[in-house]
Write a protein that holds these residues in place. Structure first.
Motif, short mmCIF file in Angstrom:
data_model
loop_
_atom_site.label_atom_id
_atom_site.label_comp_id
_atom_site.label_asym_id
_atom_site.label_seq_id
_atom_site.Cartn_x
_atom_site.Cartn_y
_atom_site.Cartn_z
N UNK A 162 -14.05 -50.74 -58.68
CA UNK A 162 -15.25 -51.54 -58.91
C UNK A 162 -15.34 -51.94 -60.37
N UNK A 163 -16.06 -53.04 -60.57
CA UNK A 163 -16.31 -53.56 -61.92
C UNK A 163 -17.74 -54.07 -61.93
N UNK A 164 -18.44 -53.83 -63.01
CA UNK A 164 -19.81 -54.32 -63.13
C UNK A 164 -20.81 -53.33 -62.56
N UNK A 165 -21.93 -53.87 -62.06
CA UNK A 165 -22.98 -53.02 -61.53
C UNK A 165 -23.98 -52.58 -62.57
N UNK A 166 -24.22 -53.45 -63.58
CA UNK A 166 -25.09 -53.08 -64.69
C UNK A 166 -26.52 -53.60 -64.54
N UNK A 167 -26.86 -54.16 -63.38
CA UNK A 167 -28.20 -54.71 -63.21
C UNK A 167 -28.53 -54.90 -61.75
N UNK A 168 -29.49 -55.74 -61.44
CA UNK A 168 -29.95 -55.92 -60.05
C UNK A 168 -29.23 -57.04 -59.31
N UNK A 169 -28.08 -57.48 -59.77
CA UNK A 169 -27.39 -58.59 -59.13
C UNK A 169 -26.80 -58.24 -57.78
N UNK A 170 -26.31 -59.26 -57.07
CA UNK A 170 -25.68 -59.08 -55.76
C UNK A 170 -24.30 -58.47 -55.92
N UNK A 171 -23.91 -57.69 -54.91
CA UNK A 171 -22.60 -57.06 -54.89
C UNK A 171 -21.63 -57.89 -54.05
N UNK A 172 -20.46 -58.18 -54.62
CA UNK A 172 -19.45 -58.97 -53.94
C UNK A 172 -18.19 -58.13 -53.77
N UNK A 173 -17.75 -57.98 -52.53
CA UNK A 173 -16.56 -57.19 -52.22
C UNK A 173 -15.39 -58.10 -51.92
N UNK A 174 -14.26 -57.86 -52.59
CA UNK A 174 -13.00 -58.49 -52.26
C UNK A 174 -12.14 -57.50 -51.50
N UNK A 175 -11.51 -57.95 -50.44
CA UNK A 175 -10.60 -57.08 -49.71
C UNK A 175 -9.29 -57.81 -49.43
N UNK A 176 -8.19 -57.07 -49.53
CA UNK A 176 -6.87 -57.58 -49.17
C UNK A 176 -6.12 -56.43 -48.54
N UNK A 177 -5.10 -56.75 -47.74
CA UNK A 177 -4.45 -55.67 -47.00
C UNK A 177 -3.06 -55.34 -47.55
#
Length: 454
Positions: free
Chosen positions: A81-96
């Motif tokens: 993970x990167x970020x998460x310093x405020x009330x913003x939306x969480x965006x997940x990237x996934x690859x296999x």
């Protein structure tokens, strides 16, 4: 950047200076090396351990706090993970982590591959030639995986702090296989052991998700599922010296002799299946198809059989259920006179789609990124990309709006991956927003617009 693009970027809090700063932070040679290093790890389904360890080590070295979780030790999902310093939306990237491969089992290989089919260099090796990447693992899926990793590194290197979290996830099992019959149990699990397991046990809580896979820079929030049905045909096994062979194959007691008309009827049904189940929506088109994927009847050393089985594989659009196909296959079999049969599903994964309104903020962020890089609006992806299983299905299944989006799928270039990396980073910046005190904002640069995702 054209005036219209500038206005769009301003509306999402993205400026031309952001595009340049992040672009400058992407080292195309480093990106190319990562693609080749990661893609040249042989990682078939059920054998992803080395690739998983590589991604974990890379994330740890780059400061993305990786976590490994898995149902079994040798098939770990990696979550950074990167970020998460405020009330913003969480965006997940996934690859296999897994890539389709030639069968490792020599018995299966001999029965499913012609001799020349197992010598293709691209099964196990990836390389750059004449400015293009070769090798199946690059396209599916460790080229886009490298882009997602390098996008987070570029944001960090350029000094951006994200308000919401940018999750980076690398998962096993997307390509399959699926447990079936004598090859059952956890050793043969596919989707449930990968992104599905990671969603439940990986410590993630995304607002949106992107399946990082090749889409030729198109986007879709539809995905097909798939089902396999086993049709058993019953007959008699008669001691050969006592057999009185009939002239018509339909009258033969062996179920093997009844396969011809069954195959013809199933093929005719499959042609209608494609036409009748096409699904067109705002987020793309799903064109499900059906094929006979396997036939099994007895054993060479047993002398005869009372059972012949045909296995039918079919795609399921987001609007279909497996029960529909079961009823249709039973109707096909009933239309053939004199058959004793049984139809049952042996694997089922339904398809899913995101709600158009709920996924709109994510699509807007992607559109801004595409316009900033390609100077053209994002397009809906070709139907092939919304007519297969990809792991955005996992998130749409769980009501997390998700899309699949990524670079050129076939024979991508380093430049394609550079552009994709930049797009992923810009999308993350638009969706997650800037943390208060972002060093880029404090450096005297004006940040335009409010975060439209709040």
């Amino acid at each position: 950047m054209a005036d219209g693009l500038l206005e769009t970027a301003i509306g999402a809090g993205i400026s031309p200076e952001d595009v340049k700063a992040i672009s400058d932070a992407i080292d195309i040679e480093e990106l190319t090396k990562l693609v080749l290093d990661l893609s040249n790890i042989y990682s078939p389904s059920t054998g992803e351990a080395e690739a998983s360890a590589f991604v974990h080590e890379w994330m740890s070295r780059e400061g993305f706090r990786p976590l490994s979780v898995g149902a079994v030790p040798h098939r770990q999902n990696v979550i950074g993970s990167f970020g998460g310093h405020g009330p913003g939306k969480n965006l997940l990237f996934t690859a296999h982590l897994d890539t389709e491969s030639e069968p490792a089992d020599p018995v299966v290989r001999e029965k499913t591959k012609r001799p020349s089919g197992t010598v293709n260099r691209e099964w196990k090796e990836c390389w750059l030639e004449d400015g293009k990447f070769y090798g199946y693992a690059v396209a599916n899926d460790r080229g886009p995986m490298s882009c997602m990793l390098m996008a987070a590194k570029a944001l960090k290197k350029a000094g951006y702090e994200l308000s919401g979290r940018m999750y980076l996830t690398a998962c096993p099992g997307e390509c399959g296989p699926e447990p079936i019959e004598e090859r059952g149990g956890i050793d043969y699990m596919g989707k449930e052991i990968g992104a599905h397991y990671m969603f439940h046990h990986g410590g993630v809580a995304p607002d949106f998700a992107i399946a990082a896979e090749g889409t030729d820079f198109g986007v879709t929030w539809l995905g097909c599922g798939g089902a396999m049905f086993r049709i058993r045909i019953y007959g008699e096994s008669i001691f050969r010296p006592l057999l009185k062979a009939p002239r018509a194959t339909a009258d033969h007691p062996s179920p093997i002799y009844k396969l011809g008309p069954v195959i013809e009827a199933l093929h005719a049904w499959s042609l209608d299946y494609e036409k009748l189940n096409a699904y067109h929506a705002k987020g793309g088109s799903s064109l499900p198809k059906a094929t006979i994927s396997s036939v099994q009847a007895g054993f060479p050393y047993s002398g005869g059989t009372e059972v012949a089985a045909i296995y039918v594989s079919c795609d399921l659009s987001p609007k279909q259920k497996a029960a529909q196909v079961l009823h249709e296959l039973e109707a096909v079999m009933r239309s053939l006179p004199g058959l004793e049969f049984e139809v049952e599903p042996v694997n089922v994964s339904h398809g899913y789609e995101a709600d158009d309104e709920e996924v709109a903020p994510l699509v807007t962020g992607i559109d801004i990124a595409v316009q900033s890089v390609l100077d053209t609006p994002v397009e809906i992806a070709k139907p092939v990309y919304s007519s297969m299983w990809r792991d955005h299905n996992v998130f749409n299944m769980h009501r997390v709006p998700a899309v699949t989006f990524g670079p050129v799928r076939w024979r991508p270039t380093p430049e394609d991956f550079f552009k994709c990396t930049l797009m992923y980073a810009l999308t993350a910046l638009a969706v997650c927003g800037r943390a208060e005190g972002d060093v880029k904002a404090l450096a005297g640069k004006t940040v335009y617009g409010d975060n439209p995702f709040d």
